[in-house]
Design an enzyme around this catalytic site. Structure first.
Site, PDB file in Angstrom:
ATOM      1  N   ASN A  89     -32.873 -36.472  -4.062  1.00 52.29           N
ATOM      2  CA  ASN A  89     -32.896 -35.872  -2.735  1.00 52.29           C
ATOM      3  C   ASN A  89     -33.322 -34.417  -2.813  1.00 52.29           C
ATOM      4  O   ASN A  89     -33.083 -33.730  -3.807  1.00 52.29           O
ATOM      5  CB  ASN A  89     -31.537 -36.008  -2.032  1.00 52.29           C
TER       6      ASN A  89
ATOM      7  N   GLU B 293     -33.687 -42.177  -2.166  1.00 46.88           N
ATOM      8  CA  GLU B 293     -34.192 -43.538  -2.062  1.00 46.88           C
ATOM      9  C   GLU B 293     -35.642 -43.555  -1.585  1.00 46.88           C
ATOM     10  O   GLU B 293     -36.503 -44.219  -2.162  1.00 46.88           O
ATOM     11  CB  GLU B 293     -33.337 -44.370  -1.102  1.00 46.88           C
TER      12      GLU B 293
END
Length: 131
Positions: free
Chosen positions: A38, A51
């Site tokens: 992230n 993700e």
């Protein structure tokens, strides 16, 4: 995939605002691994989750959307962190419906494994928007 390799990627995550660091690895049907972390931004909607970073970067490396068999997600928290709604939607496009979504807390004492259909049963699929 070695969970310790995934855990080691947390050092690259950029979470200066929330303090939350997340790493992810998406694995395609050939076993190729694509990592992401992230990256937060001062303009909060401009950051990117681990993700989606893993999945989106896989495209430039030749991966085929819809050909992933699993995704693994770990954070620096003492609890399992579930993917956000935007990530679940993207995951539903990249992974096969029976693919595994594996979640881990930092010390690996809590691990959850779902199929994509279990964690995201009603995502928007290609067939929903094509005639």
């Amino acid at each position: 995939m070695k969970i310790q390799t995934l855990k080691s990627k947390l050092k690259y995550a950029y979470g200066p605002y929330s303090g939350v660091k997340v790493a992810s690895v998406a694995i395609d049907s050939k076993g190729k691994e694509f990592y992401g972390v992230n990256c937060e931004n001062a303009a909060f909607p401009s950051g990117l989750c681990a993700e989606r970073a893993a999945l989106f970067s896989s495209v430039v490396k030749g991966a085929n959307i819809g050909d992933f068999k699993e995704i693994h997600i770990i954070s620096n928290l003492n609890k399992v962190l579930y993917p956000c709604g935007a990530c679940l939607q993207v995951i539903s496009q990249f992974l096969k419906s029976d693919a595994k979504v594996c979640l881990y807390n930092y010390d690996l004492s809590d691990q959850k494994v779902y199929t994509l259909n279990e964690i995201m049963p009603y995502g928007v699929r290609d067939c929903d928007i094509k005639n």
